[in-house]
Design an enzyme around this catalytic site. Structure first.
Site, PDB file in Angstrom:
ATOM      1  N   THR A 114      -0.334  -6.601  25.215  1.00 28.86           N
ATOM      2  CA  THR A 114       0.398  -7.552  26.277  1.00 28.86           C
ATOM      3  C   THR A 114      -0.128  -8.949  25.973  1.00 28.86           C
ATOM      4  O   THR A 114       0.607  -9.963  25.836  1.00 28.86           O
ATOM      5  CB  THR A 114      -0.025  -7.180  27.551  1.00 28.86           C
ATOM      6  OG1 THR A 114       0.453  -6.019  28.017  1.00 28.86           O
ATOM      7  CG2 THR A 114       0.423  -8.380  28.454  1.00 28.86           C
ATOM      8  N   SER A 149      -2.200  -0.792  17.210  1.00 37.00           N
ATOM      9  CA  SER A 149      -0.689  -0.912  17.640  1.00 37.00           C
ATOM     10  C   SER A 149      -0.069  -2.070  17.196  1.00 37.00           C
ATOM     11  O   SER A 149      -0.774  -3.114  16.827  1.00 37.00           O
ATOM     12  CB  SER A 149      -0.640  -0.639  18.981  1.00 37.00           C
ATOM     13  OG  SER A 149      -1.164  -1.657  19.769  1.00 37.00           O
ATOM     14  N   SER A 175     -12.609   2.969  30.788  1.00 37.54           N
ATOM     15  CA  SER A 175     -12.075   1.837  30.342  1.00 37.54           C
ATOM     16  C   SER A 175     -11.017   1.223  31.097  1.00 37.54           C
ATOM     17  O   SER A 175     -11.051   0.006  31.311  1.00 37.54           O
ATOM     18  CB  SER A 175     -11.255   2.648  28.861  1.00 37.54           C
ATOM     19  OG  SER A 175     -10.300   1.247  28.441  1.00 37.54           O
ATOM     20  N   ASP A 235      -9.423   9.981  22.131  1.00 39.51           N
ATOM     21  CA  ASP A 235      -9.258   9.232  23.250  1.00 39.51           C
ATOM     22  C   ASP A 235      -9.495  10.203  24.406  1.00 39.51           C
ATOM     23  O   ASP A 235      -8.937  10.674  24.999  1.00 39.51           O
ATOM     24  CB  ASP A 235      -7.790   8.599  23.228  1.00 39.51           C
ATOM     25  CG  ASP A 235      -7.573   7.548  24.121  1.00 39.51           C
ATOM     26  OD1 ASP A 235      -8.571   7.272  24.919  1.00 39.51           O
ATOM     27  OD2 ASP A 235      -6.544   7.229  24.636  1.00 39.51           O
TER      28      ASP A 235
END
Length: 509
Positions: free
Chosen positions: A220, A216, A281, A273
Site C-alpha cells: 500500500t 510482492s 505482526s 508465515d
C-alpha cells in the site's frame, strides 16, 4: 589519516571508513583486508560479527575479508546500510571490536529444541533484533523455530507486547480510533486508500500506516507513494490526522513495531508465515498506533496466503483473543481470495484503480469498490457509526457522491501533494491461445510476473488484468498486459509467462 578525536578508542582498533556503494538492503556489512593488523590482532575471521563505533553510534555488522585492493590495510569498507546507520563521512575513523555475547540466542536455541518462550525471553530476543544485533542467520533461526513449533496463545501475546514496546507508540485524545488491515496474499486489493477516505469523511479518526512490498509487486505504501508523500515522521503523521481525520503513511517512517520489518523480510524469503507471528505482526502495529477498533480482511483461496476456511477461522479466533488482551476490538471478515481484486498489479497500476474507483470513472473495477465499501461498512458498524447491516450502504453513498474522493485528495495534499499515476513505456499483451472460459487465476505466479516486470521498485511496471473468473474469451483476446520500464525486462518477463502458460487457465467452451 584524519586526526583522532578526543575519547576515541586505541588506534590499534581503528580503521578509516571507506564507502563501497554496496546495497545490501537491510544488513550491515564490513570488509577488511585479511592481512590487516586489526584483523590479525583481534582474530577476526570471515563472517564474524563485529561491533563498529563512530562516536555515539554503534552497530553490529557481518565482517568479510578480502585479499584484493578493494580496501587498504588501514581501511574498512562498508555497505550502504552500515554507512547510513553510523552516520559516516569518507575517511573518518571508526573502531572495530568483538561484540558482547548475545544471551538472547539461548532462548532461540531453547525454542528450537521445543521449549516455550516466556515473556522475558521474548523481550530479550525482540530487543536485540531491533538493536540490529541479529544477523540474517540469527533471524532465520528464530523465524524457523516459531514455525516448526508454532507459537501458542501466551507466546503470541508476549511477542505482540514485545514488538509494541520496542518501537514508537502514540495515543490520541479522542475515541474511537479506527484501523483496518488485510493479511495479504492477493494481488491488487488496494482497498486501504478508499476505506480511509470514506471513514475520514464520516468523522472517524483512522491513522493508517502501511508497509512497502518486500517480495510482492506492491505494498500500500508503494502504491500511495505514486500519488503522494508517504514517508512522514510521527509528528507529521499526527498533523495530517488532526487536520483531515486520516492518513496514508509508510509504517517505517513512524517506527511502529520496527522488529516486524526484520521478521517479515526473513519470513517471506523462507516462505514461512506462522499464524502466531502473523497475528503479532498485524496487531503490534495497530496497538502502537493507538487503534481501538480494527477490521481485518482475510482473503481465502487456493493461491492466497490463507487457503482454507478452517485456517481462516483459526486465524480469526487467534486475532480476536490476542487483541482482547490489549483492549482492542477486532472484527475479521473472510473474503474471496480466488482471484486478484481490481485490474492493476504494481504501484502505478493499482494507484490508477484506486483513483478510478474514487472518481467513479466508467470501467472502474467494481470488485475493488465493492470490497472497499464492505470493509468500510464493517468498520463503521464496529465503532457504532452505522447500525448493524447498514454500514456498507453508508459507505457506498459516500463513495458514489464524490465525497470520498474530495477527502482523499485533501489528505494527499496535507501529506505533501497530489500526483497522477503514469504507466511504463514498454508493454505487451498476453493473448488467449484458444477460445475458452476462465476457470482459474494463479495469484502467486501472476504476482511473480508483475515483480519480474519491475514492481515495486519500478513504480510504473506491472500487470493490467483484463479478465475475471467465469469470463468467456476468444482466441487472440488479451488476458493481461505486461508493463516494464526497459525492453530487457519485458523480454525476461515474457519468457517467464511463456514457461507458465497456466497462470490463467482456460476451459474449452
Amino acid at each position: 589519516m584524519t586526526a583522532k578525536p578526543p575519547g576515541s578508542p586505541p588506534l590499534a582498533n581503528v580503521l578509516n571508513a571507506h564507502r563501497l556503494g554496496l546495497d545490501t538492503q537491510h544488513e550491515a556489512m564490513a570488509f577488511i583486508r585479511a592481512d590487516s593488523p586489526v584483523c590479525r590482532s583481534e582474530g577476526f575471521s570471515a563472517h564474524s560479527r563485529v561491533q563498529l563505533i563512530n562516536g555515539s553510534r554503534s552497530i553490529i555488522a557481518t565482517l568479510y575479508q578480502t585479499s584484493t585492493d578493494l580496501v587498504s590495510d588501514q581501511q574498512i569498507g562498508l555497505s550502504e546500510a552500515a554507512w547510513r546507520l553510523l552516520g559516516l563521512t569518507e575517511g573518518c575513523q571508526i573502531s572495530i571490536s568483538h561484540p558482547a555475547p548475545l544471551e538472547s540466542l539461548k532462548k532461540v536455541r531453547s525454542k528450537v529444541f521445543g521449549q516455550r518462550l516466556g515473556e522475558a525471553g521474548t523481550n530479550a530476543i525482540i530487543t536485540d533484533i531491533v538493536a540490529g544485533r541479529y544477523s540474517d542467520i540469527h533471524l532465520s533461526s528464530f523465524v524457523t523455530a516459531c514455525s516448526a513449533l508454532p507459537l501458542d496463545l501466551n507466546e503470541t501475546i508476549a511477542l505482540t507486547r514485545a514488538m509494541v514496546e520496542t518501537g514508537s507508540q502514540t495515543t490520541w485524545d479522542r475515541a474511537p480510533i479506527a484501523d483496518k488491515h488485510c493479511v495479504g496474499g492477493l494481488p491488487g486489493n488496494r482497498t486501504t486508500p478508499i476505506v480511509v477516505a470514506i471513514c475520514a469523511f464520516l468523522g472517524l479518526t483512522i491513522p493508517k500506516t502501511s508497509s512497502r512490498a518486500i517480495t510482492s509487486p506492491a505494498g500500500t505504501a508503494d502504491t500511495m507513494e505514486v500519488i503522494t508523500d508517504v514517508d512522514l515522521d510521527l509528528a507529521n503523521m499526527r498533523r495530517v490526522v488532526d487536520q483531515q481525520g486520516g492518513c496514508f503513511v509508510w509504517g517505517g517512517g513512524v517506527q511502529f513495531s520496527p522488529a516486524d520489518d526484520a521478521l517479515i523480510r526473513i519470513e517471506r524469503a523462507l516462505n514461512l508465515d506462522s499464524e502466531g507471528a502473523l497475528v503479532a505482526s498485524v496487531l503490534s502495529k495497530k496497538i502502537a498506533a493507538g487503534a481501538t477498533h480494527v477490521v481485518i480482511d482475510i482473503p481465502v483461496g487456493p493461491t492466497a496466503k490463507v487457503r482454507s476456511q478452517a485456517a481462516a477461522a483459526s486465524l480469526q479466533s487467534l486475532l480476536e483473543k490476542v487483541a482482547n488482551e490489549f483492549g482492542v476490538k477486532v472484527q475479521s471478515i473472510i473474503t474471496d481470495g480466488t482471484q486478484p481484486v481490481g485490474r492493476g498489479i504494481g504501484p502505478s497500476l493499482e494507484a490508477r484503480d484506486v483513483l478510478a474507483v474514487l472518481r467513479s470513472e466508467p470501467g472502474a473495477p467494481a470488485d475493488l469498490a465493492d470490497r472497499a465499501c464492505l470493509i468500510a461498512g464493517a468498520l463503521l458498524e464496529l465503532v457504532g457509526k452505522a447500525d448493524a447491516g447498514a454500514g456498507k450502504a453508508m459507505a457506498m453513498d459516500v463513495l458514489y457522491s464524490g465525497a470520498a474522493y474530495t477527502k482523499f485528495e485533501a489528505i494527499c495534499r496535507a501529506q505533501g501533494g497530489f500526483r497522477e499515476p503514469e504507466l511504463a513505456e514498454h508493454s505487451r499483451p498476453i493473448l488467449a491461445p484458444a477460445p475458452g472460459r476462465v476457470t482459474s487465476i494463479d495469484n502467486r505466479r501472476l504476482a511473480q510476473a508483475a515483480k519480474l516486470a519491475g514492481g515495486p521498485d519500478d513504480k510504473t511496471a506491472g500487470i493490467d488484468l483484463h479478465v475475471r473468473l467465469g469470463d468467456s474469451v476468444q482466441a487472440g483476446q488479451p488476458l493481461y498486459t505486461l508493463y516494464t520500464e526497459a525492453p530487457g525486462e519485458l523480454a525476461y518477463v515474457i519468457d517467464y509467462v511463456a514457461a507458465n502458460p497456466d497462470i490463467i487457465e482456460l476451459t474449452k467452451p
